[in-house]
Design a protein around this motif. Structure first.
Motif, short mmCIF file in Angstrom:
data_model
loop_
_atom_site.label_atom_id
_atom_site.label_comp_id
_atom_site.label_asym_id
_atom_site.label_seq_id
_atom_site.Cartn_x
_atom_site.Cartn_y
_atom_site.Cartn_z
N ALA A 26 41.17 45.73 53.52
CA ALA A 26 40.20 44.76 53.00
C ALA A 26 40.35 44.60 51.49
O ALA A 26 40.32 43.49 50.95
N VAL A 27 40.51 45.71 50.79
CA VAL A 27 40.66 45.66 49.33
C VAL A 27 41.96 44.95 48.96
O VAL A 27 41.99 44.09 48.07
N ALA A 28 43.06 45.28 49.65
CA ALA A 28 44.35 44.67 49.33
C ALA A 28 44.35 43.18 49.63
O ALA A 28 44.80 42.36 48.81
N ILE A 29 43.83 42.79 50.79
CA ILE A 29 43.82 41.38 51.18
C ILE A 29 42.90 40.58 50.27
O ILE A 29 43.26 39.49 49.79
N ALA A 30 41.70 41.12 50.00
CA ALA A 30 40.78 40.41 49.12
C ALA A 30 41.35 40.27 47.71
O ALA A 30 41.14 39.25 47.05
N SER A 31 42.10 41.27 47.27
CA SER A 31 42.69 41.22 45.93
C SER A 31 43.79 40.17 45.84
O SER A 31 44.09 39.67 44.75
N LEU A 32 44.39 39.82 46.96
CA LEU A 32 45.40 38.76 46.99
C LEU A 32 44.77 37.38 47.20
O LEU A 32 45.47 36.36 47.16
N GLY A 33 43.47 37.36 47.47
CA GLY A 33 42.76 36.10 47.67
C GLY A 33 42.04 35.66 46.40
O GLY A 33 42.52 35.86 45.29
N LYS A 34 40.85 35.06 46.60
CA LYS A 34 40.08 34.55 45.46
C LYS A 34 38.83 35.41 45.27
O LYS A 34 38.91 36.48 44.71
N GLU A 35 37.70 34.94 45.76
CA GLU A 35 36.44 35.67 45.59
C GLU A 35 35.97 36.20 46.94
O GLU A 35 35.96 35.45 47.93
N GLU A 55 43.64 46.63 40.89
CA GLU A 55 43.20 46.27 39.54
C GLU A 55 44.39 46.18 38.59
O GLU A 55 44.45 45.31 37.72
N ALA A 56 45.34 47.08 38.77
CA ALA A 56 46.54 47.05 37.92
C ALA A 56 47.33 45.76 38.12
O ALA A 56 48.01 45.29 37.20
N PHE A 57 47.25 45.18 39.32
CA PHE A 57 47.94 43.92 39.60
C PHE A 57 47.11 42.70 39.22
O PHE A 57 47.49 41.57 39.50
N GLY A 58 45.93 42.91 38.63
CA GLY A 58 45.17 41.80 38.09
C GLY A 58 43.85 41.49 38.76
O GLY A 58 43.09 40.64 38.27
N ALA A 59 43.53 42.15 39.87
CA ALA A 59 42.25 41.90 40.53
C ALA A 59 41.11 42.55 39.74
O ALA A 59 41.31 43.57 39.07
N THR A 60 39.93 41.94 39.84
CA THR A 60 38.72 42.54 39.27
C THR A 60 37.86 43.04 40.41
O THR A 60 37.48 42.26 41.30
N ILE A 61 37.56 44.33 40.42
CA ILE A 61 36.82 44.95 41.52
C ILE A 61 35.66 45.73 40.94
O ILE A 61 35.85 46.60 40.08
N GLU A 68 25.15 49.53 46.04
CA GLU A 68 26.24 50.48 45.89
C GLU A 68 27.19 50.49 47.09
O GLU A 68 28.24 51.12 47.05
N ASP A 69 26.82 49.78 48.15
CA ASP A 69 27.68 49.73 49.33
C ASP A 69 28.41 48.39 49.45
O ASP A 69 28.89 48.03 50.52
N VAL A 70 28.52 47.65 48.34
CA VAL A 70 29.22 46.36 48.35
C VAL A 70 30.17 46.28 47.16
O VAL A 70 29.77 46.54 46.02
N LEU A 71 31.43 45.92 47.44
CA LEU A 71 32.40 45.65 46.38
C LEU A 71 32.56 44.15 46.22
O LEU A 71 32.76 43.44 47.21
N ARG A 72 32.47 43.66 45.00
CA ARG A 72 32.79 42.25 44.72
C ARG A 72 34.20 42.20 44.12
O ARG A 72 34.49 42.88 43.14
N ILE A 73 35.05 41.41 44.76
CA ILE A 73 36.46 41.38 44.37
C ILE A 73 36.85 39.96 43.96
O ILE A 73 36.69 39.01 44.73
N SER A 74 37.32 39.83 42.72
CA SER A 74 37.91 38.59 42.24
C SER A 74 39.42 38.77 42.28
O SER A 74 39.98 39.55 41.49
N GLY A 75 40.05 38.08 43.22
CA GLY A 75 41.46 38.31 43.47
C GLY A 75 42.39 37.49 42.60
O GLY A 75 41.95 36.73 41.72
N VAL A 76 43.68 37.61 42.87
CA VAL A 76 44.72 36.99 42.03
C VAL A 76 45.28 35.73 42.68
O VAL A 76 46.22 35.14 42.14
#
Length: 426
Positions: A26-35, A55-61, A68-76
């Motif tokens: 989920a983290v990897a796929i979301a990081s390759l997507g948008k929001e 995050e090193a590849f540019g995603a904001t997490i 505390e049980d939700v991650l918001r991911i802005s992907g690349v």
């Protein structure tokens, strides 16, 4: 850190932790997507390695304030950036293999490494595929192990991957190839071990709008796609729950584990395995509740090709079951955090178990276990399985490297303690 276990009858109700496999993906796929937002992620040592790599590849997490049980991911949006530093995958093979593939989407170069254990794990089939698909990927030591350097973009095309070592090679390529310039075809050479993990990857990618075409030996990925994950909720982890369910089965007690809903996880097989061995198991799929009532167990023969992470649990069940339990098609366990076949054979023998190691499995006979000083090999699954064995061993069992459970199940000892297990961590 050591954990000491006295004979105990565990009982009560607990919740399965969130799935490690689903969280990684989920983290990897979301990081390759948008929001997107990922609810109820497992935040363990392994999955945090994936978070930091993305995050090193540019995603904001980030964790949403007040949730505390939700991650918001802005992907690349399919265009990861060149990392500023070396990517440390820590002890996580999933992180390393996924990020090697994703590194094939950057314009610059990336260096990926991990801890001493991870730097021994093989990656040659993945590196071979990366090079055949247009990137330049190599081990700095020339033997396929980390550190790994990736430079030059994946272009697509055709490749063949050895399926006998790890399904993570296929999953990593499936994550990256939707974003390359040409269609990609991946053919599997031999049996694809741990295939359910690839099925999880495919299912999650399709839910995010990615087109994939598969059959038993081949995967075809159209090029130049985009991802839209949207909100995603992580299911409970059957691999981690297997230790709790086994504890109920071997201590002749009633254990209830919640948060176990149907999913693509191969380790859902623990329910069938326990039933075949004679345990009383009920699974209310609608409510996500599994109940195990202990009973006299009997040995079975089990093919572990699709669910290798259950092998340490099955080995413990086999030592407590009448007759003989044989585990086959598990040679790929030798390429995990440690050689898990050797580890389980060696440590169970210290406890008095009648166990024989095969080239691809184990034979375990009913045994009277006694306490012993055991090695956990810094392997979370070895430590958790041996902890369960300690619940029925005569005398005290002590296991080192107990901190390794933080890789996949940080609350493991707390959950067992809440179910009346007599354990001490120090």
């Amino acid at each position: 850190m050591d954990v000491s276990i006295q004979p105990s009858t565990v009982k009560g109700t607990t919740y399965a932790p969130p799935s490690k496999s689903y969280t990684h993906r989920a983290v990897a796929i979301a990081s390759l997507g948008k929001e997107s937002e990922v609810s109820y992620p497992l935040l363990s040592k392994d999955t945090l390695a994936t978070v930091h790599a993305c995050e090193a590849f540019g995603a904001t997490i980030r964790i949403i304030e007040g949730k505390e049980d939700v991650l918001r991911i802005s992907g690349v949006d399919g265009q990861p950036t060149t990392p500023e530093n070396v990517i440390d995958a820590a002890n996580s093979g999933t992180t390393l293999r996924f990020m090697i593939a994703i590194a094939g989407l950057i314009d610059g170069a990336a260096v990926l490494t991990g801890d001493a254990s991870l730097r021994k794990r093989p990656n040659i089939p993945l590196l071979k595929a990366m090079n055949e698909l247009g990137a330049v990927a190599f081990s700095t030591k020339g033997d396929g192990t980390a550190p790994i350097v990736v430079r030059g973009r994946l272009k697509g095309g055709k490749t063949t991957v050895d399926g006998s070592i790890s399904s993570q090679f296929i999953s990593g390529l499936l994550l990256a190839c939707p974003f390359v310039e040409k269609d990609t075809t991946i053919r599997v050479d031999g049996e694809l071990k741990s295939r359910p993990y690839v099925e999880i990857t495919i299912d999650m990618l399709k839910n995010a709008g990615v087109k994939l075409f598969t059959d038993s030996t081949q995967f075809t990925i159209p090029c130049m796609q985009s991802i839209d994950v949207g909100p995603y909720m992580i299911p409970g982890d059957f691999s981690s729950a297997s230790y709790l369910l086994a504890a109920g089965a071997i201590t002749n007690s009633k254990v209830v584990v919640k948060n176990l809903f149907p999913s693509k996880q191969g380790d859902v097989a623990i329910i069938t395995i326990l039933q075949q061995m004679g345990a009383n198991v009920e699974w209310n799929q609608k409510k996500g509740v599994v109940t195990v009532d202990g009973a006299d167990l009997k040995g079975i023969r089990i093919d572990a090709g699709a669910h290798p992470d259950l092998v340490p649990t099955i080995a413990i069940l086999g030592a407590c079951a009448k007759g003989v339990t044989q585990i086959t098609n598990a040679a790929h366990l030798r390429y995990k955090e440690t050689d898990r076949l050797t580890a389980m054979s060696t440590e169970l023998a210290k406890m008095g178990a009648k166990v024989k190691q095969l080239s691809d499995g184990l034979i375990i006979e009913e045994s009277h276990l006694h306490g012993a000083r055991l090695c956990g090999y810094n392997d979370h699954r070895i430590v958790m399985a041996l902890t369960i064995a300690g619940l029925v061993a005569e005398g005290e069992t002590t296991i080192d490297s107990a901190e390794s459970v933080g890789v996949s199940y940080p609350d493991f000892f707390d959950d067992l303690f809440s179910m009346d297990a007599n354990i001490r961590v120090e």
